[in-house]
Write an enzyme that holds these catalytic residues in place. Structure first.
Site, PDB file in Angstrom:
ATOM      1  N   THR A 203       5.591   5.393 -59.821  1.00 15.62           N
ATOM      2  CA  THR A 203       6.510   5.164 -62.103  1.00 15.62           C
ATOM      3  C   THR A 203       5.941   4.047 -63.184  1.00 15.62           C
ATOM      4  O   THR A 203       6.448   2.578 -62.452  1.00 15.62           O
ATOM      5  CB  THR A 203       7.732   5.473 -61.228  1.00 15.62           C
ATOM      6  OG1 THR A 203       7.574   6.627 -60.261  1.00 15.62           O
ATOM      7  CG2 THR A 203       8.262   5.956 -62.712  1.00 15.62           C
TER       8      THR A 203
ATOM      9  N   CYS B 159      14.788   3.877 -58.758  1.00 13.34           N
ATOM     10  CA  CYS B 159      14.395   5.592 -59.449  1.00 13.34           C
ATOM     11  C   CYS B 159      15.221   5.230 -61.351  1.00 13.34           C
ATOM     12  O   CYS B 159      14.803   5.218 -62.096  1.00 13.34           O
ATOM     13  CB  CYS B 159      14.808   6.551 -58.784  1.00 13.34           C
ATOM     14  SG  CYS B 159      12.961   6.939 -58.197  1.00 13.34           S
TER      15      CYS B 159
END
Length: 430
Positions: free
Chosen positions: A123, A263
């Site tokens: 990410t 996350c």
């Protein structure tokens, strides 16, 4: 490339074999010849014995997999399609820590050959793949992206602890630096993704799609946390309010809580970092982050208030925290906001004991300097159930009475014990 992979004329390599990389590597290894690469030799040795260091997969997941695990750079040279799945955390200043990603790019660049493919799954903020990673690949290899090798981005969608929505059942977003790259990357992932793939129009679009998935969740949870604080001042049960509001068809079901993990508590900072580089101050996103980052302190202060109401001196008060992993039924302690809660409790001079049936004691000690208790005591002034582990759902009021002082409150952060009668131990929830 795709045809050469399925004919096993070329190998696929996955760099970084953690919570994301190992499931991907094993999934591909059921269809292709795979090299699983990780710089941690100890972890590699475990995987060679069909053991998942992250404790997510059992030995059966390794069966029938055409995979070689290695930490040697020479082994990596045998591959022609590289999938980079290393962590992208934030630093102490809440800025992106790209060191693992840039280091992995350097490693791949050292073995890159003409005609090879490199796909990043980590990410990042939009633009990172092409602006930060590709120049390293080019510098290390002496090759030119687009001309000599292809690049793509396919954001990971692994959900630790979820045995239902496994990797093959979640639609995969894919992208490439040109149409040829996009099609080869898409076809390669279609080998393992039963739910299908979504072809993004560009690498930046795919990067942006990933980073806003968790930003959206973060903001919704931040709203629930702020509502929880307001309703607590009104002496209203937040979960009862949400249950009532949830009867409307378009009400979104989010709940308050500590927002940690690799996350939701991290990804928004990648987006805000890039926005600030472009001289834009992302007010809504950062406001949500502030609320969620402050929830551990809010809960600690609530625990202290309960203790002071009994005229107990904080230094003599004992608090039990049940659960330290970032979510239920996993061993993952990365960016655990329960650790922040424990630190805040200790700042108030409270004696804190911590237990967790999933977390590894040595990892918790190394990461947070917290020693897990071997067993639960019997005289706690406050018990905080911080994680909704399956084992904790089975506990009843009699259990909490047996480990606590008379009248000690239970801070039920996940609302596990909503069915308790009013005459049972004091229960407070977010």
């Amino acid at each position: 490339m795709y045809q050469a992979l399925i004919a096993q004329e070329k190998k696929l390599a996955v760099i970084g074999l953690g919570y994301v990389g190992l499931p991907i590597a094993l999934a591909f290894a059921k269809k292709l010849s795979v090299i699983g690469f990780d710089i941690n030799a100890e972890r590699v040795a475990q995987m060679q014995q069909q053991q998942d260091p992250s404790k997510e997969l059992d030995a059966q997941a390794f069966e029938g997999a055409d995979i070689v695990f290695s930490h040697e750079l020479e082994d990596l040279r045998q591959a022609h399609f590289y999938v980079v799945a290393v962590p992208t955390p934030i630093d102490s200043h809440r800025s992106p820590n790209l060191h693992p990603l840039l280091s992995a790019s350097k490693t791949v660049g050292q073995v890159l050959k003409k005609g090879d493919y490199v796909v990043f799954e980590s990410t990042v903020y939009p633009g990172c793949t092409e602006e930060d990673c590709v120049p390293i690949l080019e510098a290390e290899s002496g090759l030119k992206a687009g001309l000599d090798f292809k690049v793509g981005y396919s954001p990971e969608r692994i959900n630790p602890g979820d045995k239902e929505r496994t990797i093959e059942k979640i639609v995969k977003v894919v992208s490439g630096n040109d149409e040829e790259a996009l099609e080869n990357i898409a076809q390669t992932y279609e080998l393992i993704i039963e739910a299908g793939v979504h072809r993004a129009s560009s690498i930046k679009v795919a990067e942006a799609a990933k980073v806003i998935e968790n930003t959206q969740r973060d903001l919704n949870i931040a709203l629930m946390n702020e509502l929880s604080i307001i309703f607590d001042k009104m002496d209203i049960n937040t979960y009862e309010v949400l249950k009532a509001a949830g009867t409307k068809w378009n009400f979104l079901n989010f709940y308050p809580g500590l927002v940690g993990g690799h996350c939701i508590g991290v990804d928004p900072y990648y987006l805000t970092y890039k926005a600030q580089q472009l001289n834009y101050n992302p007010q809504v996103i950062l406001s949500g982050r502030r609320i969620n980052d402050n929830m551990a302190e809010y809960v600690a202060k609530k625990a202290l208030q309960f203790i002071l109401q009994t005229d107990t001196h904080p230094k003599s008060a004992k608090v039990l925290v049940k659960g330290i992993t970032f979510k239920e039924n996993v061993a993952d302690i990365r960016n655990s906001k329960v650790a922040d809660l424990i630190a805040a409790l200790k700042d108030y001079a409270l004696q804190v004991e911590v237990v967790d049936p999933y977390a590894a004691a040595d990892e918790v000690a190394h990461e947070y300097g917290i020693e897990l208790a071997q067993e639960v005591g019997t005289d706690y002034d406050v018990v905080i159930v911080a994680v909704a582990h399956e084992e904790y759902k089975q506990l009843d009021a009699a259990y909490f009475r047996s480990i606590s002082k008379e009248g000690a409150p239970i801070l039920d952060l996940k609302n596990l014990y909503a069915n308790w009668a009013e005459d049972l131990p004091l229960r407070w929830t977010l």
